[in-house]
Scaffold this motif. Structure first.
Motif, PDB file in Angstrom:
ATOM      1  N   GLN A 104     -21.348 -49.850 -20.881  1.00 25.75           N
ATOM      2  CA  GLN A 104     -20.720 -49.191 -19.747  1.00 25.75           C
ATOM      3  C   GLN A 104     -20.094 -50.247 -18.835  1.00 25.75           C
ATOM      4  O   GLN A 104     -20.657 -51.311 -18.640  1.00 25.75           O
ATOM      5  CB  GLN A 104     -21.775 -48.398 -18.964  1.00 25.75           C
ATOM      6  N   SER A 106     -18.381 -51.530 -15.090  1.00 23.29           N
ATOM      7  CA  SER A 106     -18.406 -51.317 -13.647  1.00 23.29           C
ATOM      8  C   SER A 106     -16.982 -51.316 -13.122  1.00 23.29           C
ATOM      9  O   SER A 106     -16.223 -52.263 -13.377  1.00 23.29           O
ATOM     10  CB  SER A 106     -19.219 -52.439 -12.974  1.00 23.29           C
ATOM     11  N   LYS A 107     -16.597 -50.292 -12.397  1.00 29.54           N
ATOM     12  CA  LYS A 107     -15.211 -50.183 -11.924  1.00 29.54           C
ATOM     13  C   LYS A 107     -14.801 -51.345 -11.011  1.00 29.54           C
ATOM     14  O   LYS A 107     -13.712 -51.906 -11.175  1.00 29.54           O
ATOM     15  CB  LYS A 107     -14.999 -48.844 -11.221  1.00 29.54           C
ATOM     16  N   LYS A 109     -15.971 -54.450 -10.915  1.00 29.48           N
ATOM     17  CA  LYS A 109     -15.858 -55.662 -11.726  1.00 29.48           C
ATOM     18  C   LYS A 109     -14.662 -55.592 -12.668  1.00 29.48           C
ATOM     19  O   LYS A 109     -13.948 -56.576 -12.859  1.00 29.48           O
ATOM     20  CB  LYS A 109     -17.148 -55.883 -12.528  1.00 29.48           C
TER      21      LYS A 109
END
Length: 245
Positions: A104, A106-107, A109
């Motif tokens: 998944q 992280s937006k 990052k």
């Protein structure tokens, strides 16, 4: 009984490792950015404007094109559209990496390292994902992207504020600086190359060659991208996907 594999072997790559892995890119970016800074000031841009180009546009060879066009009197829209045509391949870099990333994201990052997703950073990330998908991490991506961007800006600062005649007596060195970026990109590309990709690469090269011979460099870039992508789609349809070849 077999001993378990040490957990450390599966740990994600760190921010510091990203800094270290960026060294080949940094070494090649600084002299090319240095040449850009000198060239931009030679064309009449101020040192601050030259550095601004590198901080915001951060488009490598395309910065040479846009400054030359603007200095020659082209409108901002024509220069911008030309550079967009030359760099449209970057639209495909994110989806290409995402298809290989199993975790998944992280937006916040992702937004950071996506800005620094140049040809060389993309090639380095692809090579790392091919070698060991489990070790790739967003912290590592931020490290390599941040260092690469900082080195490009640093090289521009040195070139822009050093004057226009520093390499006047060394024309061969000045000419060779422009070759460093494509040479580095090719080295990263070859590191991640697999035999099953031969057909796509051949089609892309053929399209690019036809484009540059019949039209222009921007057209060659678009033709190469289109031929490579279409070949990959056909290959995927007939053979069940490129990763299964």
């Amino acid at each position: 009984m077999e001993s378990p594999v040490p957990q450390s072997e599966f740990r994600s790559a760190t921010l510091t490792e990203g800094f270290k892995d960026s060294l080949p890119i940094v070494i090649s970016y600084i002299p090319v950015a240095f040449a850009f800074g000198m060239n931009a000031t030679r064309l009449g841009f101020t040192p601050v404007e030259s550095v601004f180009f590198s901080c915001i546009i951060y488009a490598g060879a395309s910065q040479f094109v846009i400054t030359t066009m603007l200095a020659a009197g082209s409108s901002l829209w024509v220069a911008a559209l030309t550079v967009m045509a030359m760099d449209v391949r970057h639209v495909l870099y994110g989806p290409s990496l995402r298809s290989r990333i199993a975790r998944q994201l992280s937006k916040p990052k992702s937004a950071l390292w996506a800005f620094g997703l140049t040809d060389e950073v993309f090639a380095a990330a692809t090579a790392k994902l091919v070698r060991d998908n489990r070790r790739w991490s967003e912290n590592w991506m931020i490290g390599i992207a941040l260092c690469s961007w900082a080195s490009w800006v640093l090289g521009t600062v040195i070139g822009a504020f050093s004057g226009t005649g520093l390499l006047k007596g060394f024309p061969a060195v000045e000419a060779a600086l422009g070759f460093m970026l494509p040479a580095l990109f090719m080295s990263f590309l070859l590191a991640s190359f697999q035999r099953k990709q031969t057909l796509c690469v051949t089609a892309a090269l053929a399209g690019a060659l036809a484009g540059v011979m019949l039209f222009s460099i921007p057209a060659a870039i678009l033709a190469g991208i289109a031929c490579g992508c279409l070949t990959a789609l056909v290959q995927s349809f007939w053979l069940g996907g490129p990763d299964e070849l």
